[in-house]
Enzyme design. Structure first.
Site, PDB file in Angstrom:
ATOM      1  CE  LYS A 132      -3.165  -2.480   3.007  1.00 55.05           C
ATOM      2  NZ  LYS A 132      -3.455  -2.733   4.427  1.00 55.05           N
ATOM      3  N   GLY A 133       2.137   1.072   0.377  1.00 51.98           N
ATOM      4  CA  GLY A 133       3.012   2.217   0.611  1.00 51.98           C
ATOM      5  C   GLY A 133       3.169   3.158  -0.567  1.00 51.98           C
ATOM      6  CD  GLU A 157       8.478  -0.383  -3.317  1.00 56.04           C
ATOM      7  OE1 GLU A 157       7.779   0.281  -2.522  1.00 56.04           O
ATOM      8  OE2 GLU A 157       8.781  -1.569  -3.109  1.00 56.04           O
ATOM      9  CG  ASP A 158       6.868   2.537   0.331  1.00 53.46           C
ATOM     10  OD1 ASP A 158       7.627   1.754  -0.278  1.00 53.46           O
ATOM     11  OD2 ASP A 158       6.140   2.166   1.277  1.00 53.46           O
ATOM     12  CE  LYS A 208      14.779   3.169   6.058  1.00 56.42           C
ATOM     13  NZ  LYS A 208      14.275   2.338   7.177  1.00 56.42           N
ATOM     14  CG  PHE A 215      10.651   2.185  10.850  1.00 56.82           C
ATOM     15  CD1 PHE A 215      10.821   1.129   9.963  1.00 56.82           C
ATOM     16  CD2 PHE A 215       9.367   2.595  11.156  1.00 56.82           C
ATOM     17  CE1 PHE A 215       9.723   0.474   9.405  1.00 56.82           C
ATOM     18  CE2 PHE A 215       8.257   1.954  10.608  1.00 56.82           C
ATOM     19  CZ  PHE A 215       8.443   0.898   9.732  1.00 56.82           C
ATOM     20  CB  VAL A 216      10.721   7.323   7.595  1.00 56.74           C
ATOM     21  CG1 VAL A 216      12.054   7.942   7.973  1.00 56.74           C
ATOM     22  CG2 VAL A 216      10.873   6.452   6.355  1.00 56.74           C
ATOM     23  CG  ASP A 258       2.833   0.571   7.489  1.00 52.05           C
ATOM     24  OD1 ASP A 258       3.634   0.411   6.558  1.00 52.05           O
ATOM     25  OD2 ASP A 258       2.518  -0.340   8.273  1.00 52.05           O
ATOM     26  NE  ARG A 300      -0.475   1.636   4.973  1.00 50.05           N
ATOM     27  CZ  ARG A 300       0.575   0.875   4.654  1.00 50.05           C
ATOM     28  NH1 ARG A 300       1.537   1.364   3.926  1.00 50.05           N
ATOM     29  NH2 ARG A 300       0.643  -0.373   5.059  1.00 50.05           N
TER      30      ARG A 300
HETATM   31  P1  IMP Z   1      13.098  -3.909   1.491  1.00 50.67           P
HETATM   32  O1  IMP Z   1      12.704  -5.200   0.837  1.00 50.67           O
HETATM   33  O2  IMP Z   1      13.920  -4.127   2.720  1.00 50.67           O
HETATM   34  O3  IMP Z   1      13.764  -2.938   0.537  1.00 50.67           O
HETATM   35  O4  IMP Z   1      11.794  -3.287   2.071  1.00 50.67           O
HETATM   36  C1  IMP Z   1      10.996  -2.518   1.315  1.00 50.67           C
HETATM   37  C2  IMP Z   1       9.644  -2.286   1.962  1.00 50.67           C
HETATM   38  O5  IMP Z   1       9.696  -2.315   3.391  1.00 50.67           O
HETATM   39  C3  IMP Z   1       9.212  -0.883   1.608  1.00 50.67           C
HETATM   40  O6  IMP Z   1       8.555  -0.851   0.363  1.00 50.67           O
HETATM   41  C4  IMP Z   1       8.320  -0.537   2.771  1.00 50.67           C
HETATM   42  O7  IMP Z   1       7.028  -1.027   2.548  1.00 50.67           O
HETATM   43  C5  IMP Z   1       8.948  -1.252   3.957  1.00 50.67           C
HETATM   44  N1  IMP Z   1       9.867  -0.335   4.673  1.00 50.67           N
HETATM   45  C6  IMP Z   1      11.208  -0.323   4.649  1.00 50.67           C
HETATM   46  N2  IMP Z   1      11.720   0.664   5.423  1.00 50.67           N
HETATM   47  C7  IMP Z   1      10.648   1.308   5.938  1.00 50.67           C
HETATM   48  C8  IMP Z   1      10.521   2.451   6.802  1.00 50.67           C
HETATM   49  O8  IMP Z   1      11.473   3.102   7.274  1.00 50.67           O
HETATM   50  N3  IMP Z   1       9.244   2.813   7.108  1.00 50.67           N
HETATM   51  C9  IMP Z   1       8.154   2.159   6.618  1.00 50.67           C
HETATM   52  N4  IMP Z   1       8.238   1.105   5.803  1.00 50.67           N
HETATM   53  C10 IMP Z   1       9.475   0.678   5.465  1.00 50.67           C
HETATM   54 MG    MG Z   2       6.692  -0.610  -0.276  1.00 51.10          MG
END
Ligand code: IMP
Ligand code: MG
Length: 176
Positions: free
Chosen positions: A41-42, A99-100, A131, A152-153, A159, A165
């Protein structure tokens, strides 16, 4: 209990940066149609704002997918399950995944491999936040809003336990 949230990036800065990205993307996709894929949903808030800023001469189509990563709330495992697949085929389309945030990169890397196998004409990625400190999978990100430190944002689609969100700024949930 009410969480204490501090502002990392203000709503004004977010809006300004999204408008800049939309301008760059409009230029890059001139003469083409952008098929935006939102990762639910992000990504939904960012995709809406970004697509609003795309030049009227560059048509935009939208599709949505939902994936769930086997992991806890703050860390993804790299094993991704498709909860909702796209409605449309990708063959021949200029696909932009919106992507968020890219954190470890595991979710996106899995997703990109899967989308690539569906033979789009092109496949690019636009993320609001990056990040890089936590990256475990190397990948090229074509467009990014902000590079942030390892916190963590929440907000702008992101969320904490499904909340926040809707915040128009990027915030950090302060630990008590
Ligand atoms: P990844 O697979 O570790 O790159 O994780 C990606 C997904 O994790 C993102 O699309 C977010 O949905 C969630 N995510 C990662 N870091 C954060 C954060 O700081 N806040 C909220 N959601 C996060
Ligand atoms: Mg995401």
């Amino acid at each position: 209990m009410k969480d204490n949230i501090s502002v990392m990036i203000s709503a004004e800065e977010v809006d300004k940066r999204i408008a800049e990205l939309a301008e760059i993307i409009s230029r890059d996709y001139s003469g083409k149609c952008i098929h935006m894929i939102c990762v639910l949903k992000g990504g939904v808030y960012f995709m809406t704002a970004l697509s609003n800023g795309i030049d009227v001469d560059v048509p935009v189509t939208l599709d949505f997918m939902s994936v769930s990563s086997y992991g806890d709330d703050t860390k993804s495992s790299g094993v991704v399950r498709i909860v909702k697949d796209l409605d449309e085929p990708l063959e021949g389309k200029d696909v932009l995944v919106v992507e968020d945030i890219i954190d470890s990169g595991r979710t996106l890397s899995y997703l990109l491999d899967m989308l690539r196998s569906r033979k789009p004409a092109s496949l690019k990625v636009c993320t609001l936040l990056d990040k890089p400190d936590r990256r475990v999978v190397d990948m090229d990100v074509d467009y990014k809003g902000f590079v942030i430190e390892d916190k963590f944002v929440v907000g702008c689609g992101m969320d904490y336990q499904q909340k926040y969100r809707n915040l128009p700024f990027i915030g950090v949930v302060e630990q008590p």
